[in-house]
Design a protein around this motif. Structure first.
Motif, PDB file in Angstrom:
ATOM      1  N   UNK A 187       0.845  -1.247   0.025  1.00 12.97           N
ATOM      2  CA  UNK A 187       0.017   0.119   0.067  1.00 12.97           C
ATOM      3  C   UNK A 187       0.800   1.182  -0.014  1.00 12.97           C
ATOM      4  N   UNK A 188       2.094   1.315   0.602  1.00 14.22           N
ATOM      5  CA  UNK A 188       3.082   2.423   0.707  1.00 14.22           C
ATOM      6  C   UNK A 188       4.073   2.073  -0.372  1.00 14.22           C
ATOM      7  N   UNK A 189       3.650   2.960  -1.410  1.00 19.56           N
ATOM      8  CA  UNK A 189       4.742   2.879  -2.699  1.00 19.56           C
ATOM      9  C   UNK A 189       5.689   4.003  -3.020  1.00 19.56           C
ATOM     10  N   UNK A 190       5.159   5.346  -2.336  1.00 22.18           N
ATOM     11  CA  UNK A 190       6.299   6.399  -2.602  1.00 22.18           C
ATOM     12  C   UNK A 190       6.600   7.048  -1.346  1.00 22.18           C
ATOM     13  N   UNK A 191       7.710   7.235  -1.142  1.00 25.92           N
ATOM     14  CA  UNK A 191       8.200   7.736   0.175  1.00 25.92           C
ATOM     15  C   UNK A 191       9.284   8.891  -0.079  1.00 25.92           C
ATOM     16  N   UNK A 192       9.285   9.925   0.754  1.00 27.90           N
ATOM     17  CA  UNK A 192      10.344  11.204   0.567  1.00 27.90           C
ATOM     18  C   UNK A 192      10.736  11.207   1.858  1.00 27.90           C
ATOM     19  N   UNK A 193      12.178  11.332   1.875  1.00 27.30           N
ATOM     20  CA  UNK A 193      12.952  11.649   2.842  1.00 27.30           C
ATOM     21  C   UNK A 193      13.734  13.009   2.777  1.00 27.30           C
ATOM     22  N   UNK A 194      13.395  13.898   3.548  1.00 30.53           N
ATOM     23  CA  UNK A 194      13.813  15.225   3.704  1.00 30.53           C
ATOM     24  C   UNK A 194      15.072  15.296   4.359  1.00 30.53           C
ATOM     25  N   UNK A 195      16.290  15.623   3.770  1.00 32.61           N
ATOM     26  CA  UNK A 195      17.571  15.706   4.454  1.00 32.61           C
ATOM     27  C   UNK A 195      18.303  14.278   4.613  1.00 32.61           C
ATOM     28  N   UNK A 196      19.646  14.592   4.184  1.00 26.86           N
ATOM     29  CA  UNK A 196      20.465  13.099   4.274  1.00 26.86           C
ATOM     30  C   UNK A 196      21.633  13.413   5.167  1.00 26.86           C
ATOM     31  N   UNK A 197      21.457  13.813   6.298  1.00 24.70           N
ATOM     32  CA  UNK A 197      22.478  13.821   7.266  1.00 24.70           C
ATOM     33  C   UNK A 197      22.460  12.300   7.956  1.00 24.70           C
ATOM     34  N   UNK A 198      23.117  12.273   9.097  1.00 35.80           N
ATOM     35  CA  UNK A 198      23.426  11.148   9.581  1.00 35.80           C
ATOM     36  C   UNK A 198      22.139  10.345  10.150  1.00 35.80           C
ATOM     37  N   UNK A 199      20.883  10.976  10.471  1.00 38.19           N
ATOM     38  CA  UNK A 199      19.488  10.516  10.687  1.00 38.19           C
ATOM     39  C   UNK A 199      18.815  10.250   9.437  1.00 38.19           C
ATOM     40  N   UNK A 200      19.050  11.147   8.503  1.00 38.21           N
ATOM     41  CA  UNK A 200      18.178  10.981   7.448  1.00 38.21           C
ATOM     42  C   UNK A 200      18.797   9.593   6.537  1.00 38.21           C
ATOM     43  N   UNK A 201      20.196   9.431   6.714  1.00 37.79           N
ATOM     44  CA  UNK A 201      20.739   8.144   6.127  1.00 37.79           C
ATOM     45  C   UNK A 201      20.043   7.049   6.946  1.00 37.79           C
ATOM     46  N   UNK A 250      11.746   5.516  -3.257  1.00 37.16           N
ATOM     47  CA  UNK A 250      12.313   6.530  -2.056  1.00 37.16           C
ATOM     48  C   UNK A 250      13.001   7.520  -2.763  1.00 37.16           C
ATOM     49  N   UNK A 251      12.595   8.612  -2.557  1.00 33.23           N
ATOM     50  CA  UNK A 251      13.276   9.688  -3.201  1.00 33.23           C
ATOM     51  C   UNK A 251      13.586  10.873  -1.960  1.00 33.23           C
ATOM     52  N   UNK A 252      14.851  11.563  -2.316  1.00 33.71           N
ATOM     53  CA  UNK A 252      15.379  12.477  -1.304  1.00 33.71           C
ATOM     54  C   UNK A 252      15.094  13.527  -1.813  1.00 33.71           C
ATOM     55  N   UNK A 253      15.005  14.783  -0.830  1.00 34.22           N
ATOM     56  CA  UNK A 253      14.640  15.974  -0.884  1.00 34.22           C
ATOM     57  C   UNK A 253      15.874  16.660  -0.424  1.00 34.22           C
ATOM     58  N   UNK A 254      16.950  17.381  -1.250  1.00 32.99           N
ATOM     59  CA  UNK A 254      18.438  17.901  -0.636  1.00 32.99           C
ATOM     60  C   UNK A 254      18.081  19.437  -1.058  1.00 32.99           C
ATOM     61  N   UNK A 255      19.198  19.906  -0.423  1.00 31.45           N
ATOM     62  CA  UNK A 255      19.202  21.533  -0.464  1.00 31.45           C
ATOM     63  C   UNK A 255      20.463  21.675  -1.446  1.00 31.45           C
TER      64      UNK A 255
END
Length: 344
Positions: A1-15, A30-35
């Motif tokens: 049921x869960x097909x698309x996930x976004x992770x905002x930030x990729x510091x240690x906790x994001x990783x 799974x996509x990452x939103x980075x600055x």
């Protein structure tokens, strides 16, 4: 049921979240939103975005907000308005600004919002809470809580001066970074009515935030009128890394050690502590449990262990502590907001 996930930030906790979610839902996109633009796609991810609009257009079902705390609310607000369910890393923000609006938006759009205080998922802390509820030590008279670690030793492979913990602009400081303690204290002992606090930078660490926070918390009075008082000491200074909570009761004391996972009892008339329970947490265990609870709350409508309102109430305690410190350590009231629970 869960097909698309976004992770905002990729510091240690994001990783960490990226790796764990990939393991839990292997086929998810799974996509990452980075600055900052990067040439390579991170391991475990399917791709990256560099604008919030592109992330919204991706139509994620879930987003984990793991960027520095000052940027949590603005990003979360945009995603909530788009109907994205949110797991926001602790602390929820660096101030109360925008938190109530975010929670109201989540209610309006039937969006789940959780705050990432993962210590609630420590099996040893859950046992500690249960034993206290069973009146093991009788009426609780006082609570002593300590947490601390020498900041340069937190992440020895990096420069502590560049870490989130060390920078005011990124939401650092002992009070925000170690606010897990404030969350689990109110989870175990109830709502906090007032705070007295002293915040200081006492060391020679090259940081622009407080390295020490001394708090006294007054919980809402019991039916008999008695008020439980807790002291909380947080620091970036001590070389003897510590995370411990002691509840002092009429029939003895009960102690939780968050580093060893030991719950032990000092009974009335005893000469030493008696171990009651031991469960050493692996680093990923509580995060996996947090994610499973989040998924089950979303899919099966099970009880959400840590809500957005919980994150708000911790921020209210933090704001009261700041005001108390600015006022010379006088008692400052915590004004809880009456926000209805979010239902899906």
């Amino acid at each position: 049921m869960i097909e698309r996930i976004l992770i905002v930030g990729l510091g240690s906790i994001g990783k960490r979240h990226l790796r764990l979610v990939r393991d839990l839902i292997p086929k998810a996109d799974i996509r990452i939103l980075r600055h900052l633009a990067q040439n390579e796609v991170p391991e475990y991810a399917n791709g990256c975005f560099y604008s919030i609009q592109d992330a919204v257009d991706f139509a994620p079902q879930i987003a984990i907000i793991a960027s520095p705390a000052p940027f949590h609310i603005a990003t979360a607000q945009t995603l909530a308005e788009a109907g994205v369910h949110l797991l926001i890393e602790k602390p929820l923000s660096v101030s109360l600004d925008g938190i109530s609006k975010l929670i109201e938006t989540c209610q309006k759009h039937h969006v789940l919002i959780s705050t990432g205080y993962n210590l609630r998922f420590f099996i040893s802390l859950q046992r500690y809470r249960k034993l206290l509820s069973e009146d093991l030590i009788g009426k609780i008279l006082s609570v002593r809580c300590e947490v601390g670690q020498y900041l340069p030793s937190w992440r020895p492979d990096g420069d502590y001066r560049k870490s989130v913990s060390a920078k005011h602009e990124l939401g650092g400081g002992a009070l925000l970074e170690l606010s897990h303690e404030l969350d689990y204290l109110r989870w175990i002992f109830g709502e906090v009515e007032w705070v007295k606090a002293t915040l200081r930078q006492q060391s020679n660490l090259e940081i622009d935030v407080e390295d020490t926070a001394h708090l006294m918390l007054g919980f809402l009075p019991a039916l008999d009128g008695n008020q439980l008082i807790a002291t909380v000491n947080m620091d970036f200074l001590r070389h003897d890394t510590t995370r411990v909570c002691i509840a002092i009761g009429e029939k003895g004391s009960l102690r939780w050690n968050g580093l060893t996972g030991v719950v032990d009892l000092f009974e009335e008339g005893s000469k030493d502590w008696k171990e009651l329970f031991r469960h050493l947490e692996m680093r990923d265990d509580s995060y996996v449990a947090e994610w499973i609870n989040f998924f089950e709350s979303l899919i099966k409508q099970k009880f959400l262990m840590n809500t957005g309102e919980d994150g708000l109430k911790v921020m209210e305690i933090i704001e009261a502590a700041r005001q108390s410190d600015l006022s010379g350590g006088i008692r400052f009231e915590v004004k809880a907001l009456n926000i209805k629970e979010i239902t899906l």
